[in-house]
Every structure is written in C-alpha cells, then in structure tokens.
Design a protein around this motif. Structure first.
Motif, short mmCIF file in Angstrom:
data_model
loop_
_atom_site.label_atom_id
_atom_site.label_comp_id
_atom_site.label_asym_id
_atom_site.label_seq_id
_atom_site.Cartn_x
_atom_site.Cartn_y
_atom_site.Cartn_z
N UNK A 1 50.14 40.96 64.15
CA UNK A 1 50.07 42.04 63.22
C UNK A 1 48.75 42.82 63.46
N UNK A 2 47.70 42.03 63.57
CA UNK A 2 46.27 42.59 64.09
C UNK A 2 46.28 43.13 65.58
N UNK A 3 46.81 42.15 66.20
CA UNK A 3 46.84 42.99 67.65
C UNK A 3 47.45 44.16 67.93
N UNK A 4 48.48 44.30 67.16
CA UNK A 4 49.14 45.60 67.30
C UNK A 4 48.59 46.67 66.79
N UNK A 5 47.87 46.45 65.62
CA UNK A 5 46.92 47.55 65.32
C UNK A 5 45.61 47.84 66.14
N UNK A 6 45.27 47.00 66.94
CA UNK A 6 44.31 47.20 67.96
C UNK A 6 44.97 47.95 69.21
N UNK A 7 46.18 47.44 69.59
CA UNK A 7 47.04 47.91 70.72
C UNK A 7 47.11 49.42 70.66
N UNK A 8 47.22 49.97 69.41
CA UNK A 8 47.60 51.26 68.98
C UNK A 8 46.14 52.03 68.73
N UNK A 9 45.05 51.50 69.04
CA UNK A 9 43.61 52.24 68.99
C UNK A 9 43.04 52.14 67.73
N UNK A 10 43.23 51.08 66.79
CA UNK A 10 42.24 51.01 65.86
C UNK A 10 41.63 49.59 65.83
N UNK A 11 40.51 49.59 64.79
CA UNK A 11 39.73 48.55 64.92
C UNK A 11 40.25 47.09 64.33
N UNK A 12 41.35 47.20 63.54
CA UNK A 12 42.08 46.00 62.88
C UNK A 12 42.83 46.55 61.97
N UNK A 13 43.51 45.42 61.28
CA UNK A 13 44.26 45.92 60.37
C UNK A 13 43.93 46.75 59.10
N UNK A 14 42.57 46.38 58.68
CA UNK A 14 42.12 47.32 57.39
C UNK A 14 41.69 48.65 57.88
N UNK A 15 41.28 48.94 59.18
CA UNK A 15 40.89 50.10 59.57
C UNK A 15 42.38 50.84 59.83
N UNK A 16 43.48 50.10 60.25
CA UNK A 16 44.58 50.76 60.53
C UNK A 16 45.27 51.30 59.22
N UNK A 17 45.18 50.32 58.23
CA UNK A 17 45.95 50.70 56.88
C UNK A 17 45.01 51.92 56.18
N UNK A 18 43.83 52.09 56.33
CA UNK A 18 43.15 53.26 55.85
C UNK A 18 43.53 54.58 56.42
N UNK A 19 43.73 54.52 57.62
CA UNK A 19 44.11 55.55 58.56
C UNK A 19 45.58 56.12 58.18
N UNK A 20 46.35 54.91 57.99
CA UNK A 20 47.80 54.99 57.83
C UNK A 20 47.99 55.59 56.51
N UNK A 21 47.13 55.39 55.40
CA UNK A 21 47.48 55.78 53.92
C UNK A 21 47.16 57.31 54.03
N UNK A 22 46.15 57.65 54.64
CA UNK A 22 45.74 59.13 54.84
C UNK A 22 46.81 59.75 55.63
N UNK A 23 47.51 59.40 56.38
CA UNK A 23 48.26 59.94 57.50
C UNK A 23 49.71 60.31 56.77
N UNK A 24 50.21 59.30 55.87
CA UNK A 24 51.59 59.62 54.95
C UNK A 24 51.13 60.47 53.78
#
Length: 289
Positions: A49-72
C-alpha cells in the motif's frame, strides 16, 4: 488526481494495481481507512500500500491520504475546485499541478482522433488555398483565440482572432465556402458564439467547434459534413470556478491543430519559420547603441 492514477494503472505492478482499483472504487473511504484494512481489502501487504502511494508520486501513505482528501472535496468556490481553504503553499502547488496533469492525461485517452483528422484536413486545405481561418472566442476563450491566431499566422495563412460580439457577426457574415470558423467556448452557451456558429454555417464555411460535449454549441458542431466538434470535457463548473484547466485543454487542442497543419502545408513553410526565428533572435538580443 484520480484521473492521473487511473491512467497510470497499466504501468503499476499487479499488486499495486489492486490497491489502485480499491482506491478508485471508493476514494473517500480510502482516505479514512487504516493501512491494515486497506491491505486486507486489496489482498496485498501493508508495505505494498505504501509502495503504491510512492509509485504514483507521493511521499507515503499519510501524504497520499492528505492529498486525496482534498482532491475528493468540492474545493473553494470561485477560486479552484482542487484546493481547500487551509492548504499550505506546498499543497496548493501539488494540487493545482495534479489537477492539470490528470486532465491532460484523461484528454489524451479520450480524444477523438477522427474529429481531429477532419479539422486538420479542413484547416490545411484552407491554408493551401488562401482561404480565411477565423478564431472566435469571448472572455477566457478570447485569449485562446488570440493564441491560435499567433500560432497560425506564422504558417503563412490568413488567420484572425475576433472576440468582440459585433465584429464577430460582421466577420462571420463575410465567410465563404472553403473558409474555416474555429469557435472556442468553455461553456458552449455563449449567445454571441451560438450566433456566429449559425451565421458561419449558413455562409457555407467549415465550422470547427472546441467546447464541452452536450452543450448547445457542441450540438451545432455535429450538424453535417462541414461541422466538426472537438469535444473538451472537464468537471470545472463554469458558474463557480474560473476556467483554468479547461483553458489549458483548449490551448493544447490549438497546439495539436497547429502542429499537424504545419506538417501538411507546402515545403517552403519551414524556411520561412526558420527566418522568423532568426529575425526574432536578432531583435531580442541586439546590442544597444
């Protein structure tokens, strides 16, 4: 953000593809669930799950979730659909860029190549035969029309941009068969541009409409062999937001048309373009007296 991730799925390893599909199925839930539950639902390990977040350009799961919450979320009305009131500058940079990149990737995947082929052929024929190519737009679309004129007139064709409603009517009235009217509109509902499209159609000109599919203007661009629709769709509510990404998409469409038409015009065109660049360099970098 979601469109960009969807476009990147084929490049991901199979396990990370399962994480991506879980995300796309319910983005809001993904933003709130703990990593253990995410890994269980996707049938992958927690590190995947963490590797996926990094593969799509984010620092990790926490960073990805924060950006995702804003996106939706709905964004800030009249400012930008992808940002939130409390975003940091770094968040705004990422969100605005992600929003633009995902829209460009989505358009790349959805663009109708046959419609582009018809538009390019009509514009190239008009250029070769010395016919008029008129670009019509109002407001932000008027700026895109000016960009189109700037690009096309360097190809040695008769190109003009018209943004005043009264002048648009006069210009369209003077069109003839073989001329091209390129009508640009984000909403596809401008009364001035609807009038111009109808006049150009009656005069026998080829009308190329760059607008949202399903709009009144788009319907006029599907009326016959001389009407061509280049549909540009983006979920940017024109009543609530300034046309940012839609404007970028329109500019990209103009770049595609310019490039393709340049390749189809006579061979003497390129030396002329080379001379234009040479003269511009001489003017720009001339030493002061």
């Amino acid at each position: 953000m979601l469109d960009r991730i969807k476009a990147s799925i084929p490049a991901l390893p199979p396990a990370e593809q399962r994480v991506a599909k879980l995300l796309l199925a319910d983005p809001r839930a993904f933003a709130t669930l703990p990593v253990a539950e995410l890994s269980e639902r996707a049938h992958v390990s927690k590190p995947t799950v963490v590797r996926f977040c990094r593969s799509v350009g984010y620092d990790g799961l926490a960073d990805f979730k924060r950006k995702l919450a804003g996106s939706v979320n709905e964004g800030v009305p009249f400012v930008h659909r992808a940002v939130d009131e409390d975003d940091k500058t770094s968040d705004i940079v990422v969100k605005v860029i992600d929003n633009a990149v995902s829209a460009l990737l989505k358009y790349r995947n959805d663009a109708a190549s046959h419609a582009f082929e018809r538009a390019i052929s009509a514009l190239a024929e008009a250029g070769r035969n010395g016919k008029r190519i008129e670009f019509y737009g109002v407001g932000n679309s008027g700026i895109v029309a000016l960009d189109a004129q700037h690009k096309f007139f360097r190809l040695g064709v008769h190109a003009a941009a018209v943004s005043d409603g009264h002048v648009q009517v006069m210009s369209a009235t003077m069109l003839e068969p073989g001329d091209c009217a390129v009508i640009i509109s984000n909403s596809g509902r401008s009364r001035d541009l609807l009038d111009v499209a109808e006049i150009a159609r009656r005069k026998g000109a080829t009308t190329i409409v760059i607008t949202a599919s399903g709009s009144p203007l788009a319907q006029m661009g599907q009326g016959g062999a001389a009407q061509i629709l280049l549909a540009v769709d983006h979920p940017e509510d024109y009543d609530r937001y300034s046309p940012m990404v839609s404007r970028l998409l329109h500019l990209m469409v103009i770049d595609i048309l310019t490039t393709a038409v340049a390749l189809r015009l006579p061979g003497e065109l390129r030396p002329m373009l080379q001379e234009i660049k040479k003269n511009l360099r001489a003017k720009r970098y001339a030493r002061p007296e």
